[in-house]
Design a protein around this motif. Sequence first.
Motif, mmCIF file in Angstrom:
data_model
loop_
_atom_site.group_PDB
_atom_site.id
_atom_site.type_symbol
_atom_site.label_atom_id
_atom_site.label_comp_id
_atom_site.label_asym_id
_atom_site.label_seq_id
_atom_site.Cartn_x
_atom_site.Cartn_y
_atom_site.Cartn_z
ATOM 1 N N GLU A 1 1.253 -1.419 -0.226
ATOM 2 C CA GLU A 1 -0.123 0.265 0.111
ATOM 3 C C GLU A 1 0.719 1.427 -0.081
ATOM 4 O O GLU A 1 -0.157 2.462 -0.179
ATOM 5 N N GLY A 2 2.074 1.408 0.370
ATOM 6 C CA GLY A 2 3.542 2.255 0.236
ATOM 7 C C GLY A 2 3.823 2.662 1.767
ATOM 8 O O GLY A 2 4.479 3.784 1.350
ATOM 9 N N LYS A 3 3.811 1.719 2.604
ATOM 10 C CA LYS A 3 4.558 2.196 4.135
ATOM 11 C C LYS A 3 5.836 2.799 3.424
ATOM 12 O O LYS A 3 6.096 3.379 4.191
ATOM 13 N N SER A 4 6.928 1.313 2.714
ATOM 14 C CA SER A 4 8.197 1.258 2.932
ATOM 15 C C SER A 4 8.145 3.030 1.791
ATOM 16 O O SER A 4 9.375 3.739 2.310
ATOM 17 N N THR A 5 7.946 3.471 0.490
ATOM 18 C CA THR A 5 8.427 4.651 0.139
ATOM 19 C C THR A 5 7.685 5.404 0.756
ATOM 20 O O THR A 5 8.468 6.571 1.335
ATOM 21 N N ILE A 6 6.495 5.838 1.531
ATOM 22 C CA ILE A 6 5.818 7.019 2.978
ATOM 23 C C ILE A 6 6.916 7.375 3.376
ATOM 24 O O ILE A 6 7.636 8.378 3.584
ATOM 25 N N ARG B 1 9.624 -9.466 8.429
ATOM 26 C CA ARG B 1 10.104 -10.534 6.935
ATOM 27 C C ARG B 1 10.106 -9.917 6.107
ATOM 28 O O ARG B 1 10.521 -11.355 5.131
ATOM 29 N N LYS B 2 10.223 -9.535 5.491
ATOM 30 C CA LYS B 2 10.027 -8.759 3.805
ATOM 31 C C LYS B 2 10.670 -7.444 4.324
ATOM 32 O O LYS B 2 10.254 -6.331 3.734
ATOM 33 N N SER B 3 11.769 -7.381 4.714
ATOM 34 C CA SER B 3 12.912 -6.216 4.541
ATOM 35 C C SER B 3 13.526 -5.530 3.053
ATOM 36 O O SER B 3 13.568 -6.562 2.053
ATOM 37 N N LEU C 1 -4.619 8.006 3.009
ATOM 38 C CA LEU C 1 -4.909 7.819 1.579
ATOM 39 C C LEU C 1 -3.882 7.621 0.613
ATOM 40 O O LEU C 1 -3.835 8.861 -0.347
ATOM 41 N N ASN C 2 -3.134 6.851 0.000
ATOM 42 C CA ASN C 2 -1.899 6.935 -1.446
ATOM 43 C C ASN C 2 -3.070 6.205 -2.176
ATOM 44 O O ASN C 2 -3.730 5.206 -2.286
ATOM 45 N N LYS C 3 -1.658 6.286 -3.334
ATOM 46 C CA LYS C 3 -2.006 6.127 -4.475
ATOM 47 C C LYS C 3 -3.341 7.024 -5.036
ATOM 48 O O LYS C 3 -3.981 6.354 -5.644
ATOM 49 N N VAL C 4 -3.960 8.150 -4.482
ATOM 50 C CA VAL C 4 -5.229 8.694 -5.561
ATOM 51 C C VAL C 4 -5.122 8.865 -6.327
ATOM 52 O O VAL C 4 -3.752 9.672 -6.672
ATOM 53 N N LYS D 1 -1.413 10.894 -6.902
ATOM 54 C CA LYS D 1 -1.131 8.959 -7.973
ATOM 55 C C LYS D 1 0.523 9.597 -8.428
ATOM 56 O O LYS D 1 0.274 10.970 -9.203
ATOM 57 N N TYR D 2 2.001 8.828 -8.652
ATOM 58 C CA TYR D 2 2.808 9.358 -9.259
ATOM 59 C C TYR D 2 3.179 8.410 -10.252
ATOM 60 O O TYR D 2 3.531 7.368 -9.881
ATOM 61 N N GLY D 3 3.708 9.026 -11.182
ATOM 62 C CA GLY D 3 4.984 7.365 -11.810
ATOM 63 C C GLY D 3 6.787 7.788 -11.575
ATOM 64 O O GLY D 3 6.702 9.020 -11.956
ATOM 65 N N TYR D 4 6.788 7.252 -11.148
ATOM 66 C CA TYR D 4 8.453 7.234 -10.820
ATOM 67 C C TYR D 4 9.190 7.600 -11.966
ATOM 68 O O TYR D 4 8.754 7.459 -13.296
ATOM 69 N N GLY D 5 9.862 9.193 -12.731
ATOM 70 C CA GLY D 5 11.175 9.345 -13.390
ATOM 71 C C GLY D 5 10.300 10.371 -14.232
ATOM 72 O O GLY D 5 10.724 10.960 -14.671
HETATM 73 N N1 LIG Z 1 1.791 6.881 -4.240
HETATM 74 C C1 LIG Z 1 1.865 6.021 -4.821
HETATM 75 N N2 LIG Z 1 1.616 6.389 -6.324
HETATM 76 C C2 LIG Z 1 2.311 5.038 -7.640
HETATM 77 N N3 LIG Z 1 2.451 3.860 -6.863
HETATM 78 C C3 LIG Z 1 3.186 3.788 -5.707
HETATM 79 C C4 LIG Z 1 2.345 4.867 -4.619
HETATM 80 N N4 LIG Z 1 3.087 4.573 -3.076
HETATM 81 C C5 LIG Z 1 4.149 3.173 -3.158
HETATM 82 N N5 LIG Z 1 4.139 3.597 -4.801
HETATM 83 C C6 LIG Z 1 4.269 1.778 -5.407
HETATM 84 O O1 LIG Z 1 3.458 1.166 -5.054
HETATM 85 C C7 LIG Z 1 4.589 -0.118 -4.343
HETATM 86 C C8 LIG Z 1 4.577 -1.117 -2.943
HETATM 87 O O2 LIG Z 1 5.249 0.077 -1.886
HETATM 88 P P1 LIG Z 1 6.402 0.055 -0.635
HETATM 89 O O3 LIG Z 1 6.883 -1.026 -0.948
HETATM 90 O O4 LIG Z 1 6.316 1.818 -0.752
HETATM 91 O O5 LIG Z 1 5.159 -0.869 -0.060
HETATM 92 P P2 LIG Z 1 5.033 -1.448 0.856
HETATM 93 O O6 LIG Z 1 3.127 -1.065 1.588
HETATM 94 O O7 LIG Z 1 6.435 -1.085 1.919
HETATM 95 O O8 LIG Z 1 5.026 -3.017 0.792
HETATM 96 P P3 LIG Z 1 5.187 -4.090 1.705
HETATM 97 O O9 LIG Z 1 3.759 -4.071 2.623
HETATM 98 O O10 LIG Z 1 5.402 -5.124 1.005
HETATM 99 O O11 LIG Z 1 6.362 -3.881 2.568
HETATM 100 C C9 LIG Z 1 6.551 -0.095 -4.830
HETATM 101 O O12 LIG Z 1 6.125 -0.071 -6.063
HETATM 102 C C10 LIG Z 1 5.866 2.176 -5.001
HETATM 103 O O13 LIG Z 1 6.927 1.963 -5.847
#
Ligand SMILES: Nc1ncnc2c1ncn2[C@@H]1O[C@H](COP(=O)(O)OP(=O)(O)OP(=O)(O)O)[C@@H](O)[C@H]1O
Length: 237
Positions: A45-50, A73-75, A208-211, A232-236
């Motif tokens: 859902e985007g935890k590590s990214t955020i 478990r999954k770093s 609320l992520n990936k809106v 909602k974004y696309g990398y790069g």
């Molecule tokens: N706001 C966003 N918009 C688009 N893509 C996103 C966004 N946030 C995260 N992502 C993408 O979603 C995927 C999962 O992100 P991330 O690894 O941060 O999630 P996570 O919750 O840490 O996952 P896990 O539960 O597996 O640890 C990655 O490919 C990341 O690039």
Amino acid sequence: MFDIKIERKNYPFAMAEEFKNLRTSIIFSGEDIKTVLFTSCFANEGKSTITLELARSFAELDKKVIFIDCDLRKSILKRKIRDGIIKKGLTHYLTGQCSLEDIIYRNNPGREKDVEFFVIPAGPSTNSPTELLSSQKFSDLLTELRDEYDVIIIDAPPLGSVVDASIIGSKVDGSVLIVEAGGANYKVVKKVADKLVSSGSRLLGVVLNKVDKSKKSYSYYKYGKDYGYGDKYGYGN
Ligand SMILES: Nc1ncnc2c1ncn2[C@@H]1O[C@H](COP(=O)(O)OP(=O)(O)OP(=O)(O)O)[C@@H](O)[C@H]1O
Ligand SMILES: [Mg+2]
């Protein structure tokens, strides 16, 4: 302490602004909020990214920040290292195999456009993450870090799948739930939010992520006082 370089992505302006908004929401949650846990209902859902970007965002305010990868478990942190080697991590420390200074790494910006912040990597995955995170040693670690750092950001596994975040939740000042737009339904989000609260954690809000902002109407989940959302974004791009 060891120097490393953590990958830095160029996020679009709107996304970078959302990280600042989230940072502001956390700052306004109170002066006593130093250790903040991030979890979600499901994986991806985007935890590590955020959390990683948020750590940078606090560091940009000259705060001394440490990011702890508590997903034992999954770093994913290792995959983001561009320079330097990770030798020891949290699981080594919690099992008495090394000292605290062996697991603290500094993101050294060098000449690149980045900021200094600190990280504790998860270490090798373990069969007993729940026991390790429940330990007094982990509580003592958080207490020690609280004295040394201004902000401690904790990336935890999804609470809908494993109990770890709830255990960590009982030891932190506040928690934030990350929800992917269009992902978990309201009932699931509510259940996970309730679990966090019953762990004794103060739920600071929901992100609320990936809106997809091109969609006009969107109903927001709202818990606690504050909430933010990511574009909602696309990398790069
Ligand atoms: N706001 C966003 N918009 C688009 N893509 C996103 C966004 N946030 C995260 N992502 C993408 O979603 C995927 C999962 O992100 P991330 O690894 O941060 O999630 P996570 O919750 O840490 O996952 P896990 O539960 O597996 O640890 C990655 O490919 C990341 O690039
Ligand atoms: Mg993750």
